[in-house]
Scaffold this active site. Structure first.
Site, PDB file in Angstrom:
ATOM      1  N   ARG A  35       1.430  19.673  21.995  1.00 26.01           N
ATOM      2  CA  ARG A  35       2.083  20.537  20.997  1.00 26.01           C
ATOM      3  C   ARG A  35       2.948  21.616  21.644  1.00 26.01           C
ATOM      4  O   ARG A  35       3.975  21.993  21.074  1.00 26.01           O
ATOM      5  CB  ARG A  35       1.017  21.162  20.096  1.00 26.01           C
ATOM      6  CG  ARG A  35       0.443  20.130  19.151  1.00 26.01           C
ATOM      7  CD  ARG A  35      -0.666  20.676  18.314  1.00 26.01           C
ATOM      8  NE  ARG A  35      -0.933  19.775  17.213  1.00 26.01           N
ATOM      9  CZ  ARG A  35      -1.987  19.871  16.427  1.00 26.01           C
ATOM     10  NH1 ARG A  35      -2.880  20.819  16.639  1.00 26.01           N
ATOM     11  NH2 ARG A  35      -2.158  19.010  15.445  1.00 26.01           N
ATOM     12  N   LYS A 197     -11.002   3.716   4.775  1.00 24.98           N
ATOM     13  CA  LYS A 197     -11.229   3.643   3.328  1.00 24.98           C
ATOM     14  C   LYS A 197      -9.964   3.565   2.494  1.00 24.98           C
ATOM     15  O   LYS A 197      -8.974   4.234   2.785  1.00 24.98           O
ATOM     16  CB  LYS A 197     -11.997   4.891   2.886  1.00 24.98           C
ATOM     17  CG  LYS A 197     -13.431   4.909   3.380  1.00 24.98           C
ATOM     18  CD  LYS A 197     -14.099   6.169   2.915  1.00 24.98           C
ATOM     19  CE  LYS A 197     -15.603   6.071   3.133  1.00 24.98           C
ATOM     20  NZ  LYS A 197     -16.278   7.285   2.694  1.00 24.98           N
ATOM     21  N   GLY A 376      -2.339  15.832   8.746  1.00 24.75           N
ATOM     22  CA  GLY A 376      -2.326  16.060   7.294  1.00 24.75           C
ATOM     23  C   GLY A 376      -0.912  16.167   6.746  1.00 24.75           C
ATOM     24  O   GLY A 376      -0.609  15.643   5.667  1.00 24.75           O
TER      25      GLY A 376
HETATM   26  P1  AMP Z   1      -8.418   6.652   9.053  1.00 30.29           P
HETATM   27  O1  AMP Z   1      -8.710   8.048   9.548  1.00 30.29           O
HETATM   28  O2  AMP Z   1      -8.531   6.487   7.583  1.00 30.29           O
HETATM   29  O3  AMP Z   1      -7.136   6.125   9.620  1.00 30.29           O
HETATM   30  O4  AMP Z   1      -9.609   5.740   9.587  1.00 30.29           O
HETATM   31  C1  AMP Z   1      -9.810   5.545  10.932  1.00 30.29           C
HETATM   32  C2  AMP Z   1     -11.179   5.016  11.163  1.00 30.29           C
HETATM   33  O5  AMP Z   1     -11.329   3.771  10.545  1.00 30.29           O
HETATM   34  C3  AMP Z   1     -11.502   4.789  12.622  1.00 30.29           C
HETATM   35  O6  AMP Z   1     -12.470   5.702  13.035  1.00 30.29           O
HETATM   36  C4  AMP Z   1     -11.994   3.355  12.673  1.00 30.29           C
HETATM   37  O7  AMP Z   1     -13.155   3.214  13.472  1.00 30.29           O
HETATM   38  C5  AMP Z   1     -12.323   3.060  11.229  1.00 30.29           C
HETATM   39  N1  AMP Z   1     -12.292   1.626  10.921  1.00 30.29           N
HETATM   40  C6  AMP Z   1     -11.294   0.769  11.136  1.00 30.29           C
HETATM   41  N2  AMP Z   1     -11.660  -0.480  10.796  1.00 30.29           N
HETATM   42  C7  AMP Z   1     -12.933  -0.429  10.369  1.00 30.29           C
HETATM   43  C8  AMP Z   1     -13.855  -1.392   9.889  1.00 30.29           C
HETATM   44  N3  AMP Z   1     -13.534  -2.674   9.802  1.00 30.29           N
HETATM   45  N4  AMP Z   1     -15.078  -0.962   9.543  1.00 30.29           N
HETATM   46  C9  AMP Z   1     -15.413   0.339   9.641  1.00 30.29           C
HETATM   47  N5  AMP Z   1     -14.567   1.306  10.062  1.00 30.29           N
HETATM   48  C10 AMP Z   1     -13.345   0.928  10.434  1.00 30.29           C
END
Ligand code: AMP
Length: 395
Positions: A35, A197, A376
């Site tokens: 940064r 999710k 964010g």
């Molecule tokens: P996000 O912050 O929403 O981009 O989510 C990232 C997180 O999703 C990471 O910590 C990954 O470990 C998790 N992730 C990715 N694929 C899977 C999966 N198939 N099952 C559980 N967690 C997952």
């Protein structure tokens, strides 16, 4: 709207909101200076014009004045990166800060103490903003990481500089990269959305369906889509209450002519562990007791083809649990494909949350067109929101 290059800073004091919210180790050494490095071009432009810089930032989330959050800890690092001995003042408003700002000479850089030592900063307090405004002649916002916050230093202060405000180079570059994907990108435009999710990505998906030709859905989100269509997802992460939404997204995509690509096979594991037993299974037939933790080889091949055909690529979210090496292959293969597509002329933007961590960890940072510095702020931009820090400069 004026850009940084429209200003000549000779004998002017630039009040620059930077994002120096950097990680420190237990000895207060900066462990990732990205940064600070990112803010350098803006600071150098002001100094080369013959102006001076008053840098303001927050660090962490202090509750009042707490020494561990003092920006004094980063003065040496900033000095080294900028190439100028940075002065530090242990206040950001009031007589001591004003005196330090007044005495600043062309070519000098002053770093103010942590803005968040004052609760008025995050409240967007007008009086506090006015006190900050007294320090400089021209307000420059170069902090994309906080542009989604209507705080005093990121947003409210701008109104005291109706004619003398602009984005710094970093923030301008962030805005430009998002625009290249969301508005002016060469077609076909692809968005790759992974991560854990569906619920955290709904607004992004709905917003980008109007902008993209292809959508790759991967990571943990996959299973809500698969189960919603009648597949067996075993013990994979799945949001049952979002299945209707998943079907609706697929319907909307069809109506809008967006091609959706979902994994066809997965690396399934019998535990959420790097040492778990694994097998490659069809994504619609994951046995009970097994969970899909990475994209399988057929899916990766399919995704590679889509990536290589795309001219504009947005990547947000990993394809698997990349933190565990056993389940990082899909994410690495996707990064490789995006790097190849970029080499062949595509524009690629990586932004928001864990995909940035993945890109850095696997060394793709230099091989994609742009890696966003704001988590964010990036996510809210992709959701189609106008960020207050950006609106304040544009107005
Ligand atoms: P996000 O912050 O929403 O981009 O989510 C990232 C997180 O999703 C990471 O910590 C990954 O470990 C998790 N992730 C990715 N694929 C899977 C999966 N198939 N099952 C559980 N967690 C997952």
């Amino acid at each position: 709207m004026k850009t940084l290059n429209d200003f000549n800073f000779e004998n002017k004091k630039a009040l620059i909101r930077v994002d120096f919210n950097v990680p420190l180790d237990e000895n207060f050494n900066v462990t990732d200076n990205t940064r600070i490095v990112s803010a350098k071009p803006t600071i150098i432009k002001v100094l080369e014009d013959g102006g001076s810089c008053i840098l303001m930032s927050h660090l962490g989330r202090p509750k009042g004045v707490q020494d561990e959050f003092s920006l004094k800890h980063i003065v040496d690092e900033v000095s080294e990166i900028i190439g100028v001995t940075v002065k530090f003042v242990p206040e950001c408003v009031g007589p001591v800060a004003e005196e330090a700002a007044k005495n600043l000479q062309p070519g000098e850089v002053l770093l103010l103490e942590n803005l968040r030592y004052h609760g008025e900063e995050t409240k967007g307090d007008l009086g506090f903003s006015e006190q900050l405004a007294k320090l400089g002649d021209i307000y420059v916002n170069d902090a994309f990481g906080t542009a989604h916050r209507a705080h005093a230093s990121t947003t409210i202060v701008a109104q005291f500089f109706p004619e003398n405000k602009c984005f710094g180079y970093l923030l301008a570059q962030e805005i430009d990269s998002i625009k290249k994907v969301m508005e002016t990108g060469e077609k076909p435009v692809l968005a790759v959305l992974g991560g854990a999710k569906v619920s955290s990505k709904i607004t992004i998906i709905e917003n980008i369906l109007d902008k993209v030709d292809h959508l790759i859905i991967g990571g943990g989100m996959t299973f809500t889509f698969i189960k919603a269509q009648g597949g067996q997802v075993g013990d994979s992460i799945c949001e049952d209450d979002k299945m209707d939404l998943a079907l609706d997204i697929l319907k909307q995509a069809k109506e809008k002519g967006v091609k959706v690509h979902i994994p066809v096979d997965v690396v399934a594991a019998n535990a959420f562990s790097n040492d778990a037993e694994t097998q490659i299974v069809d994504v619609t037939a994951i046995p009970d007791g097994w969970q899909g933790l990475d994209a399988g080889p057929k899916s990766i091949e399919n995704f590679k083809k889509v990536v290589m055909e795309s001219k504009t690529i947005l990547w947000n979210g990993p394809l698997g649990v990349f933190e565990l090496p056993t389940f990082a292959k899909g994410t690495i293969a996707l990064g490789d494909a995006i790097a190849d597509a970029t080499k062949a002329g595509a524009f690629s933007l990586v932004g928001g949350g864990d995909s940035v961590a993945a890109v850095k960890q696997f060394g793709f940072e230099e091989k994609v067109s742009y890696v966003s510095t704001g988590g964010g702020a990036m996510l809210e931009s992709l959701e189609g929101k106008t960020l207050p820090g950006i609106a304040a400069i544009l107005s």
